[in-house]
Design a protein around this motif. Structure first.
Motif, short mmCIF file in Angstrom:
data_model
loop_
_atom_site.label_atom_id
_atom_site.label_comp_id
_atom_site.label_asym_id
_atom_site.label_seq_id
_atom_site.Cartn_x
_atom_site.Cartn_y
_atom_site.Cartn_z
N SER A 1 0.85 -1.20 0.00
CA SER A 1 0.00 0.00 0.00
C SER A 1 0.87 1.24 0.00
CB SER A 1 -0.97 0.00 1.19
OG SER A 1 -0.28 -0.22 2.41
N HIS A 2 0.35 2.28 -0.63
CA HIS A 2 1.01 3.59 -0.69
C HIS A 2 0.14 4.59 0.03
CE1 HIS A 2 2.95 2.04 -4.68
NE2 HIS A 2 3.62 1.65 -3.61
N TRP A 3 0.72 5.30 1.00
CA TRP A 3 0.00 6.20 1.87
C TRP A 3 0.45 7.63 1.57
CZ3 TRP A 3 -3.00 4.10 6.20
CH2 TRP A 3 -3.03 2.70 6.19
N TYR A 4 -0.51 8.49 1.20
CA TYR A 4 -0.22 9.86 0.79
C TYR A 4 -0.40 10.82 1.96
CZ TYR A 4 -1.01 8.11 -4.03
OH TYR A 4 -0.97 7.41 -5.21
N TYR A 5 0.59 11.68 2.17
CA TYR A 5 0.54 12.66 3.25
C TYR A 5 0.76 14.07 2.70
CZ TYR A 5 0.94 9.02 6.85
OH TYR A 5 0.71 7.94 7.67
N ALA A 6 0.10 15.04 3.32
CA ALA A 6 0.42 16.46 3.15
C ALA A 6 0.89 16.92 4.52
CB ALA A 6 -0.78 17.26 2.69
N GLY A 7 2.20 17.12 4.66
CA GLY A 7 2.74 17.36 5.99
C GLY A 7 2.53 16.11 6.83
N ASP A 8 1.86 16.28 7.97
CA ASP A 8 1.59 15.14 8.85
C ASP A 8 0.21 14.54 8.65
OD1 ASP A 8 4.07 15.43 10.12
OD2 ASP A 8 3.27 16.91 11.53
N GLN A 9 -0.58 15.10 7.72
CA GLN A 9 -1.97 14.67 7.55
C GLN A 9 -2.10 13.60 6.47
OE1 GLN A 9 -4.71 15.51 9.44
NE2 GLN A 9 -5.64 13.85 8.27
N LEU A 10 -2.71 12.50 6.82
CA LEU A 10 -2.99 11.44 5.85
C LEU A 10 -4.11 11.88 4.92
CD1 LEU A 10 -2.63 8.47 4.90
CD2 LEU A 10 -4.35 7.84 6.61
N LEU A 11 -3.87 11.78 3.60
CA LEU A 11 -4.85 12.19 2.60
C LEU A 11 -5.53 11.02 1.90
CD1 LEU A 11 -2.94 15.04 0.70
CD2 LEU A 11 -4.55 15.28 2.59
N ALA A 12 -4.73 10.01 1.55
CA ALA A 12 -5.25 8.94 0.70
C ALA A 12 -4.38 7.70 0.83
CB ALA A 12 -5.29 9.39 -0.77
N VAL A 13 -4.94 6.58 0.37
CA VAL A 13 -4.23 5.29 0.37
C VAL A 13 -4.52 4.57 -0.93
CG1 VAL A 13 -3.96 3.05 1.50
CG2 VAL A 13 -4.42 5.08 2.88
N ASP A 14 -3.47 4.05 -1.57
CA ASP A 14 -3.61 3.08 -2.66
C ASP A 14 -3.21 1.73 -2.10
OD1 ASP A 14 -4.08 5.23 -4.36
OD2 ASP A 14 -2.07 5.22 -5.22
N ALA A 15 -4.14 0.78 -2.09
CA ALA A 15 -3.87 -0.54 -1.50
C ALA A 15 -3.97 -1.61 -2.58
CB ALA A 15 -4.85 -0.82 -0.36
N MET A 16 -2.86 -2.33 -2.79
CA MET A 16 -2.81 -3.39 -3.79
C MET A 16 -2.84 -4.74 -3.08
SD MET A 16 -1.47 -0.47 -4.93
CE MET A 16 0.29 -0.37 -4.58
N ASN A 17 -3.95 -5.46 -3.23
CA ASN A 17 -4.15 -6.74 -2.54
C ASN A 17 -3.91 -6.58 -1.04
OD1 ASN A 17 -4.86 -8.05 -4.87
ND2 ASN A 17 -2.87 -9.01 -5.21
N ASP A 18 -4.32 -5.46 -0.51
CA ASP A 18 -4.13 -5.16 0.91
C ASP A 18 -5.44 -4.60 1.48
OD1 ASP A 18 -3.21 -4.57 3.42
OD2 ASP A 18 -1.85 -2.96 2.80
N PRO A 19 -6.44 -5.47 1.64
CA PRO A 19 -7.74 -4.99 2.13
C PRO A 19 -7.67 -4.40 3.53
CG PRO A 19 -7.69 -7.39 2.06
CD PRO A 19 -6.47 -6.92 1.35
N ARG A 20 -6.77 -4.91 4.37
CA ARG A 20 -6.67 -4.35 5.72
C ARG A 20 -6.12 -2.94 5.67
NH1 ARG A 20 -4.29 -7.84 10.58
NH2 ARG A 20 -6.25 -8.87 10.07
N GLY A 21 -5.07 -2.72 4.87
CA GLY A 21 -4.52 -1.38 4.74
C GLY A 21 -5.57 -0.41 4.21
N TYR A 22 -6.33 -0.86 3.23
CA TYR A 22 -7.39 -0.02 2.68
C TYR A 22 -8.44 0.31 3.74
CZ TYR A 22 -11.80 0.99 0.32
OH TYR A 22 -13.00 1.53 -0.05
N MET A 23 -8.90 -0.69 4.46
CA MET A 23 -9.95 -0.48 5.45
C MET A 23 -9.50 0.49 6.54
SD MET A 23 -10.87 -1.41 8.80
CE MET A 23 -9.97 -2.92 9.13
N VAL A 24 -8.28 0.29 7.04
CA VAL A 24 -7.79 1.16 8.10
C VAL A 24 -7.58 2.58 7.57
CG1 VAL A 24 -5.83 1.62 9.63
CG2 VAL A 24 -6.75 -0.70 9.44
N GLY A 25 -6.96 2.69 6.41
CA GLY A 25 -6.74 4.01 5.83
C GLY A 25 -8.05 4.74 5.58
#
Length: 403
Positions: free
Chosen positions: A351-375
């Protein structure tokens, strides 16, 4: 008795009329669609349906009889010629006139076509937007056929995956410097580039289409770098455009689609809009989302507001794409990110987690349903997560949901 009319029988239109009834509206509802079938899901068209793994009836959002059973007049294959807002009238092709009390436009979007001057009108040039597009395309999707796919966004990549799985010879061109340039980080693009190349797809980035060759059907292509390709068909995936003709000719305000306020009301107080065709205020500009989730959520919010709820629509974007054995799930919007954190595990999930500064903006999760759900849950709650913990495969992601 009040008459609520809805123009556009896609996911948004079907969701809107269902919500009106579920919320207790007992007036007349008419749903007008220009395709000759009941409302259906579009995402499987370029995936399971094109692969031959899904019957047409399974595409339908509801059986056709459901609409009559719920007092909804469904009129498929119905072309709207014009709107007359001052009279609150809909003029159908052929001259029939329908009067409405309240109207919703859920007209969706149309594919961005190849110009006819470079061969876009040739018989074997296809888009993948509507059921009829796939019916026309499917007989050409055969082993050994040479296909050129124009456009390296998700539609083009999904078409390339289906074509490769069918044993076709696939070349995909993207005029921009890389695939997924508008919608994903270079790291996500690199992941899918490698995936497609491993499945035999030739990807040519920074390469446009000069013109197609052939009289009635395309037999070849000249690319912007001078390369000549022999081919049997072309699939165009260069994006979509909001369908705004009716709104524009009726004098409604347009701004990146049909301009609505935060509740979904257009510049005419008796007309609303939802789905791919509609834009809403967002930050200092406007936002128009192209996804099934947005079509459903916005349509339901607009239905409530047509009944007087007065609720602002607050989108929580999520998307998905299936390519080969990879399910990509996306939560949030990555616009404005300045940092990307990558997470991998020993099961092949990534999974790829996008940040602006310290703030989480988005997640791309490839075969990672848990990462997607949490993000997704963090983003919808306006929360963030420590990048170091995200990158550490030993971190139990569910612990991040604990306040």
């Amino acid at each position: 008795m009040s008459h609520f009319a809805v123009i556009g029988a896609g996911q948004a239109g079907a969701s809107l009329v269902a919500r009106l009834r579920a919320q207790g509206f007992d007036g007349q509802i008419t749903l007008l669609g220009d395709e000759p079938v009941p409302p259906y899901q579009r995402p499987p068209l370029s995936k399971k349906f094109l692969l031959g793994e899904m019957a047409e009836e399974r595409l339908y959002l509801r059986p056709e009889a459901w609409y009559a059973d719920n007092g909804i007049t469904l009129r498929p294959g119905c072309e709207v010629e014009a709107l007359l807002p001052a009279a609150r009238e809909i003029v159908l092709t052929g001259g029939e006139v329908l009067r409405y009390d309240t109207l919703a436009l859920t007209t969706g979007a149309r594919p961005r076509p190849l110009p006819g001057a470079i061969g876009g009108d040739l018989a074997n040039v296809f888009c993948v937007r509507a059921l009829d597009d796939i019916r026309r395309l499917a007989p050409h999707v055969v082993p050994g056929a040479r296909v050129l796919i124009v456009g390296g966004g998700y539609i083009g990549l999904e078409a390339a995956a289906v074509a490769a799985q069918k044993g076709m010879q696939v070349t995909l061109i993207e005029q921009a410097e890389r695939i997924l340039g508008r919608v994903a980080a270079p790291e996500t693009a690199a992941y899918f580039r490698a995936l497609h190349q491993a499945n035999g797809v030739q990807i040519r980035e920074g390469t446009g289409l000069e013109r197609l060759l052939g009289d009635d059907a395309a037999s070849g292509a000249i690319l912007s770098d001078g390369t000549h390709l022999d081919l049997d068909l072309v699939i165009v995936g260069t994006g979509i455009l909001p369908r705004t003709r009716l709104a524009e000719e009726a004098g409604l305000l347009l701004d990146n689609g049909i301009a609505c306020d935060a509740t979904g009301r257009t510049s005419d107080p008796h007309i609303w809009a939802a789905g791919d065709c509609a834009s809403i205020p967002h930050g200092v500009g406007r936002l128009r989302l192209e996804s099934v989730q947005n079509a459903i959520d916005m349509a339901e919010c607009v239905a409530d507001n047509m009944l007087g709820a007065g609720r602002d629509y607050a989108p929580h974007p999520w998307f998905w794409s299936d390519q080969y054995d990879v399910k990509l799930q996306i939560a949030g919007l990555s616009t404005g990110y300045d940092r990307l954190v990558t997470r991998r595990d020993d099961r092949g999930a990534r999974s790829h987690w996008y940040y602006a500064g310290d703030q989480l903006l988005a997640v791309d999760a490839m075969n990672d349903p848990r990462g997607y759900m949490v993000g997704k849950r963090l983003i919808e709650a306006g929360r963030t997560a420590d990048p170091g913990r995200i990158a550490d495969p030993a971190t139990n992601l569910k612990e991040l949901l604990t306040p």
